[in-house]
Design a protein around this motif. Sequence first.
Motif, PDB file in Angstrom:
ATOM      1  N   SER A 296       0.829  -1.201   0.000  1.00  0.00           N
ATOM      2  CA  SER A 296       0.000   0.000   0.000  1.00  0.00           C
ATOM      3  C   SER A 296       0.866   1.255   0.000  1.00  0.00           C
ATOM      4  O   SER A 296       2.001   1.243   0.474  1.00  0.00           O
ATOM      5  CB  SER A 296      -0.925   0.015   1.219  1.00  0.00           C
ATOM      6  OG  SER A 296      -0.194   0.233   2.410  1.00  0.00           O
ATOM      7  N   ARG A 297       0.321   2.319  -0.517  1.00  0.00           N
ATOM      8  CA  ARG A 297       1.006   3.612  -0.487  1.00  0.00           C
ATOM      9  C   ARG A 297       0.914   4.216   0.914  1.00  0.00           C
ATOM     10  O   ARG A 297       0.045   3.841   1.708  1.00  0.00           O
ATOM     11  CB  ARG A 297       0.388   4.562  -1.515  1.00  0.00           C
ATOM     12  CG  ARG A 297       0.567   4.094  -2.956  1.00  0.00           C
ATOM     13  CD  ARG A 297       0.022   5.112  -3.933  1.00  0.00           C
ATOM     14  NE  ARG A 297       0.217   4.683  -5.307  1.00  0.00           N
ATOM     15  CZ  ARG A 297       1.331   4.896  -5.995  1.00  0.00           C
ATOM     16  NH1 ARG A 297       2.331   5.539  -5.430  1.00  0.00           N
ATOM     17  NH2 ARG A 297       1.438   4.483  -7.240  1.00  0.00           N
ATOM     18  N   SER A 298       1.803   5.175   1.173  1.00  0.00           N
ATOM     19  CA  SER A 298       1.863   5.780   2.515  1.00  0.00           C
ATOM     20  C   SER A 298       0.527   6.406   2.901  1.00  0.00           C
ATOM     21  O   SER A 298       0.090   6.292   4.059  1.00  0.00           O
ATOM     22  CB  SER A 298       2.973   6.839   2.560  1.00  0.00           C
ATOM     23  OG  SER A 298       4.222   6.253   2.295  1.00  0.00           O
TER      24      SER A 298
ATOM     25  N   SER B 215       3.044  -1.046   5.580  1.00  0.00           N
ATOM     26  CA  SER B 215       2.522  -0.878   4.221  1.00  0.00           C
ATOM     27  C   SER B 215       2.323  -2.226   3.541  1.00  0.00           C
ATOM     28  O   SER B 215       1.367  -2.429   2.786  1.00  0.00           O
ATOM     29  CB  SER B 215       3.477  -0.015   3.391  1.00  0.00           C
ATOM     30  OG  SER B 215       3.558   1.295   3.908  1.00  0.00           O
TER      31      SER B 215
END
Length: 598
Positions: free
Chosen positions: A13-15, A322
């Motif tokens: 996942s992105r931040s 993440s």
Amino acid sequence: MTIPDVAPILPVSRSRRTMAWMRADLARRPGTVVVTLLVGVIAAAAAVVPIYLLGVLVDRVRDDADAGEIWPLATAIGVAALVAGVGTGFSTYLVTKLGEVLLADLRESVLRRALTLPATTIDESGRGDLLSRVGADVGAIGKAVSQVLPTVINGAFLGVLSLVGMLGLDWRLGLVGALALPAYVVAVRWYLPRSAPMYRDERVAIAARGQVMVESLQGLPTIDAYERHDHHVDAISTASARARDISIAVFAQFTRFSGRINRAEFIGLAAILIVGFALVREGEVTVGAVTAAALLFQRLFNPVGTVMFSFDEVQAAGASLSRLVGILDITTGPETTPGPDNPETTSSTPVGAEVEVRDVHHAYHPDRPVLRGVSLRIPEGTRTALVGSTGAGKTTLAAVIAGMLTPGAGSALIGGVAVTDIDPDRLRDHVATVTQEVHVFAGPLIDDLRLAAPEATRERVLAALGAVGARDWVDALPDGVDTRVGEGGLALTAAQAQHIALARLVLRDPRVVVLDEATAEAGSASARSLEDAALAATDGRTTLVVAHRLTQAATADAIAVMEHGQIVQFGSHTELLADDAGRYAQLWRAWETDGTGR
């Protein structure tokens, strides 16, 4: 050192998405969050008070104050220090508890999602990456939660309040002390953009190393048979060397970051001492005030240094977080919305057990379609076999019908209802699958069988074993159906494990069954008995058989021949053999020639 880019096997996942998950989980506990922050602020304030009072004490000693003026200050310093110690300990407890609760939520959500991932997703990505996420990544986050996060949060509170305390002593002392902030900011801005990708790559490299090791351990008998030890040792060495090199590069980057933090501390403390000396000489401030300011700034070394020097573990934990949130975001296909174009989505309860596949397309990679407009109808209570070359798309189509995979386009229906719209908690009441990979869980055999029907009585379990022809060998076990099997117990043969899987199927009693080469690899000596067991277990059920042995196809009511993701022939065994030039006739002749169908 330049770290080559390696794409993760499963999504990361992105931040922004990771932070959104964290905010959402924290929002579920507003009271706990407020109490934790309040205790942290009180503890930090209590830690600043002794230093502030120490400055006052210095001035009174210089002014030759008597003991009556000294003792109250000394007592207040001791009480404040005690409150700070207790408060910091309690704050650490609350922060750790909150972090562990968040981690528990995440771990349970990831495990729940992992258990519902389609088998095709796991097969494509490999088990090593998933295992590293639920193992090493959870461990990295757990370490950060218990050892790093409390120190970072308490250090942040203490840093802010110390700066406020310096401004309260004299705005000029606070201002020059703040000269260290730009140096800190520069150090962080230099470090974060460079380190974040490196930590991400480090976690990916660790996952790749785990994948290679898992595959080698699982395939050890095959490696022994073909004497490919050196090849796999080299692969493990290469993966381990890459993980080691990235870890060394990460540590070297952190060492350079530490030098920049020390430079910021030198700038701040030197500025306070120089300006403080000038102000004392001019009579603008007292020696006690300068002493307190210098001690407050020096006190910042530990919390600020802890915050800065914990960035490596924070970054590692962030990368792991993440990767775990990435598991939660895995999707297996487009969602369908009820409406005129999707009338089958308006109900979630199948009526009957007819199976229908409508123009299904699917691709695991955009440029490599696996299914190309497949349509198929299996009347209720009949048996249809899927045959074709390896890679024809048989297993993918079976996974779509079983609800293990959502197709890229089209739909599979059971009793007029799209499989994707059946209540997930009731899906296995309608359709179940048995594959050639059967896992036997450790424990009494009867418990293993009851996985399919926890409420099943002993008599019902024995009846299911009898239905698939397994009663005799089960009764011959040391403790019969109560014999401990699996790891630490009796090791079952491949044929016995398949018997157990088919008995589970009878206990579950679904109306639709998908057999994905469920009797293919049990050994030729047991193949016939397993085929008879499969026929008994699926009697009266709508059945799709991914047939590896063409004798399975020959007994089916209908046969669908697949090639290159399409059904190229459909009919009974006799009808398809009549087409001498057809693909099924070619497969049958090859089967008769070598007796294996391979």
